[in-house]
Scaffold this active site. Structure first.
Site, PDB file in Angstrom:
ATOM      1  N   ARG A  92       0.739  -1.223   0.017  1.00 49.44           N
ATOM      2  CA  ARG A  92       0.152   0.102   0.115  1.00 49.44           C
ATOM      3  C   ARG A  92       0.921   1.472  -0.005  1.00 49.44           C
ATOM      4  O   ARG A  92       1.476   1.583   0.834  1.00 49.44           O
ATOM      5  CB  ARG A  92      -0.885  -0.040   1.215  1.00 49.44           C
ATOM      6  CG  ARG A  92      -1.495   1.418   1.589  1.00 49.44           C
ATOM      7  CD  ARG A  92      -2.611   1.367   2.625  1.00 49.44           C
ATOM      8  NE  ARG A  92      -2.506   0.604   3.824  1.00 49.44           N
ATOM      9  CZ  ARG A  92      -1.625   1.060   4.841  1.00 49.44           C
ATOM     10  NH1 ARG A  92      -1.188   2.207   4.766  1.00 49.44           N
ATOM     11  NH2 ARG A  92      -1.418   0.359   5.847  1.00 49.44           N
TER      12      ARG A  92
ATOM     13  N   HIS B  12      -3.235   4.215   5.237  1.00 52.70           N
ATOM     14  CA  HIS B  12      -4.418   3.442   5.437  1.00 52.70           C
ATOM     15  C   HIS B  12      -5.657   4.298   5.056  1.00 52.70           C
ATOM     16  O   HIS B  12      -6.331   3.875   3.885  1.00 52.70           O
ATOM     17  CB  HIS B  12      -4.253   2.885   6.623  1.00 52.70           C
ATOM     18  CG  HIS B  12      -5.737   2.464   7.220  1.00 52.70           C
ATOM     19  ND1 HIS B  12      -6.069   1.239   6.707  1.00 52.70           N
ATOM     20  CD2 HIS B  12      -6.757   2.721   8.105  1.00 52.70           C
ATOM     21  CE1 HIS B  12      -7.246   1.003   7.215  1.00 52.70           C
ATOM     22  NE2 HIS B  12      -7.636   1.805   8.016  1.00 52.70           N
TER      23      HIS B  12
ATOM     24  N   TYR C 243       5.216   4.349  11.333  1.00 57.60           N
ATOM     25  CA  TYR C 243       5.463   2.858  11.314  1.00 57.60           C
ATOM     26  C   TYR C 243       6.359   2.302  10.036  1.00 57.60           C
ATOM     27  O   TYR C 243       6.365   1.076   9.820  1.00 57.60           O
ATOM     28  CB  TYR C 243       4.001   2.218  11.417  1.00 57.60           C
ATOM     29  CG  TYR C 243       3.130   2.378  10.287  1.00 57.60           C
ATOM     30  CD1 TYR C 243       3.029   1.794   9.168  1.00 57.60           C
ATOM     31  CD2 TYR C 243       1.978   3.188  10.663  1.00 57.60           C
ATOM     32  CE1 TYR C 243       2.087   2.097   8.257  1.00 57.60           C
ATOM     33  CE2 TYR C 243       1.037   3.576   9.796  1.00 57.60           C
ATOM     34  CZ  TYR C 243       1.136   2.950   8.495  1.00 57.60           C
ATOM     35  OH  TYR C 243       0.076   3.433   7.552  1.00 57.60           O
TER      36      TYR C 243
END
Lengths: 340, 377
Positions: B266, B270, B279
């Site tokens: 991705r 998100h 992260y």
């Protein structure tokens, strides 16, 4: 495959025979499967065994593996796959075996079964029935005697019904299977072996209606499922003391039949609701609130709740202390100021 | 056809290296590494290329609109085009798709209009398209729940002797959910015509794959259920299409379910409210950007002389037109009817809901919501 849109009862009604509630439910499933081949039945042990309460006894032999089969042991899987089957035009009737066994399926029930019609603006409807043997008083060990009705009843999108006798069991299950909306069909285990003379097929009142099952003038006792018998016992005992008790069997928990209950309460001016589930936040709270909101000026006393204790359902040797009894109902009625 | 299932054990170990038909430089792979799968023909690859270019333009446009506040949220699939479109393109129009919230470009590929795809993310209603017309279920937000619906629907189709396959997308995180297990198991036991496509995009919001599983690959999970599992390079649309197509054909022929893991990434956050710098590193993102699925196929098609400049221009124009249409519908206010809130809860209307509907109608008539443009009728 030929599919019949509506169930038509067999032409000839049978002569009355003594039938248990489990037998009536079995007959309802058999008749529904006979008239509509979109009806399929599955769950744990419902096939050759006939269900742990024998509600599906003989159906596997009659209809075969494409109509009734044993699923893997997974309640979320049972409900989740039933959603897909209903989306495809089947009318699945699935079993949760015991009330507390349904909890793994909670997400599928509240997030999808209850909401699918709403999410899709009515484009996807789920004509499915979730049968849940419910409540206690059968000497079951833990996780076998819960009363989970409030969880379902407080979820918009679900219809929740609970018969208390064999005739209603037959008629309401047929109606639930014919319903285009998903129905949580709760079966009080302690009533499975109750008997009544029945000529099938029998059609009782529509399943969203409450019924006055005993006429009275002084008090309205509101019960459902297993506590209708308790209410009738209390009414019988009270009659000996000159108190006239009317008993209302709710039959449907969602929707709630405000009209029938309200008419009874306005007649008697006193009401009490009885259930096995814990009192705190339980279904009786909704009943008391609705009855009060709509009938306050007709009430001579606060609406009472006679319920199980606010404890996890006890072990079999202790359950008699927990369950509401006719004596407890009468003792509760004595707390009112009768002269007021 | 009998539905009685043969209980022969299935032993299909997924390959350790992701299966691919095109390498990152766009060269066709030959030999044993292809696992017996064949590169789709050029016309098919051109069509897949077109769909990916259009889908990416759509995704970029919607992300921009989200930043402008036109959508409440949008889960981007930038970088996952090969996974999404490769898998969905293997279905016929009669097959069913069970998508998740991240699969908007898969819906686009199914022919669903942008306004109907984005109804939910704009906040108009939960779902905006006709499931039966497009054979596409409502996008599921709870994880893995829709995989069971796919199993149920495809089982029902099989009972009816209809040659329908259901494909369910899942994310890597969703494979940790109980419903994923139940779906895989029900499908394998009942031998339903179901294809599970796990888009392993490496992160479940912020949690990396190694915190999600100890399995060597997510495709390994298939073995325990007794169904074939395929570990596929999810940025190679030729491989995703070929493997999914084989699984769909096998399901349609009564061969039962398949689990396909597409390894992808991705590129975007998100959703718009996520901060991926907390992260993952920029280096990681750059690494994956160099493995872009569209560029890979483009290199191949150009080297084959199949993709001309004129075609490129024509595809780019089509993508721009779709982006413009998306901007137009998402920047105009939709007419909403608050009284419709009560219309789709039950098929059989309830007195208590009708009372609540009347109460809201009276409030609206009294001007209670007059300051909310678009809310009042």
């Amino acid at each position: 495959m030929t599919a019949t849109a509506t169930s038509t009862p067999p032409a000839e009604a049978s002569a009355p025979t003594q039938l248990t509630m489990a037998g009536a439910l079995n007959a309802a499933l058999r008749d529904a499967m006979s008239v509509d081949d979109r009806v399929v039945v599955y769950g744990e042990d419902v096939g050759p065994l006939g269900g742990v309460f024998r509600v599906t006894d003989g159906l596997h032999a009659a209809f075969g593996d494409d109509r009734i089969w044993d699923s893997p042991l997974a309640e979320s899987g049972i409900i989740g796959t039933a959603i897909g089957m209903a989306m495809y035009g089947m009318r699945p009737v699935v079993e949760m075996q015991f009330d507390a066994f349904s909890y793994p399926a909670f997400e599928q029930m509240v997030s999808h079964v209850a909401k699918m019609r709403n999410r899709t603006k009515g484009r996807v409807t789920l004509p499915m029935v979730v049968r849940i043997p419910c409540a206690g008083a059968i000497g079951g060990v833990e996780h076998h005697s819960d009363s989970s009705e409030s969880y379902w009843a407080s979820t918009p999108g679900l219809t929740v019904v609970m018969p208390s006798n064999p005739a209603d069991a037959y008629s309401m299950l047929r109606e639930a299977i014919d319903s285009d909306d998903p129905v949580v069909f709760m079966e009080p285990k302690s009533r499975y072996w109750s008997k009544a003379p029945l000529a099938l097929p029998v059609t009782t009142a529509p399943m969203d209606r409450a019924e006055v099952v005993r006429e009275g003038t002084d008090v309205t006792l509101i019960g459902y499922g297993p506590t209708v018998r308790t209410a009738l016992e209390a009414a019988e005992a009270a009659a000996a003391e000159g108190l006239s008790i009317e008993v209302v069997d709710l039959r449907s928990l969602s929707p709630f039949d405000d009209a029938t209950v309200g008419a009874s309460v306005r007649k008697t001016s006193r009401a009490a609701v009885i259930h096995e589930a814990a009192q705190f936040g339980g279904y009786g709270a909704e009943v008391a609130a609705r009855v009060t909101e709509r009938n306050f000026h007709h009430l001579a006393a606060p609406v009472l709740r006679i319920a199980g204790f606010d404890i996890p359902y006890p072990s079999p040797k202790l359950e008699e202390y927990h369950l509401p009894t006719a004596d407890r109902v009468l003792a509760a009625l004595d707390t009112w100021e009768w002269d007021a | 056809m009998s539905l009685n299932v043969e209980h022969a054990p299935v032993r299909t170990l997924p390959s350790e290296k992701p299966l691919r038909l095109l390498d990152n430089a766009g060269h066709a792979i030959t030999g044993a590494a292809t696992g017996g799968f064949e590169l789709p023909d050029t016309d098919t690859l051109l069509e897949l290329y077109r769909k990916m270019v259009v889908a990416r333009r759509f995704d970029v446009q919607v992300t921009a609109l989200t930043k402008q506040g036109r959508l409440a949220t949008y889960p981007s699939a930038y970088g996952q085009e090969a996974c999404e479109i490769g898998a969905v393109s293997a279905l016929t129009a009669d097959d069913w798709l069970f998508p998740t919230y991240r699969d908007s470009i898969a819906l686009l590929t199914r022919g669903i209009e942008p306004a109907d795809i984005l109804t939910s993310f704009r906040g108009d209603w939960h779902n905006g398209y006709d499931q039966h017309v497009h054979r596409t279920a409502a996008q599921a937000t709870p994880l893995a729940t829709q995989a069971l619906h796919a199993v149920g629907l495809s089982h029902a189709a099989r009972l009816r002797r209809d040659p329908i396959v259901a494909l369910s997308f899942l994310g890597d995180g969703a494979t940790s959910e109980g419903d994923a297990h139940e779906a895989f198991n029900f499908a394998a036991v009942w031998q339903t015509p179901t294809v599970f496509v796990v888009q392993n995009n490496q992160f479940a919001i912020s949690v990396p794959l190694e915190r999600q599983t100890r399995a060597a690959t997510l495709a390994d999970k298939a073995v325990g259920y007794g169904m074939p599992g395929f570990h596929v390079d999810g940025n190679d649309i030729a491989a995703m299409y070929a493997v999914t197509r084989a699984a769909v054909d096998r399901a349609r022929d009564g061969g039962g379910p398949t689990l396909i893991e597409g390894v992808t990434y991705r590129i975007e956050a998100h959703t718009n409210s996520d901060d991926p710098t907390r992260y993952r590193t920029a280096r990681d993102v750059e690494h994956w950007k160099r493995r872009d699925p569209i560029e890979r196929l483009e290199k191949y098609l150009v080297s084959e002389g199949a993709l001309t400049e004129a075609m490129r221009t024509e595809i780019a124009d089509a993508a721009e037109q779709l982006a413009a249409r998306t901007r137009d519908v998402m920047t105009s206010e939709a007419e909403l009817d608050p009284l419709e809130l009560f219309d789709h809860v039950y098929g059989r209307q309830r007195p208590a809901l009708l009372e609540q509907r009347a109460a809201l109608e009276a409030e609206i008539a009294a001007g209670a919501f007059a300051s909310h443009q678009g809310a009042a009728r």
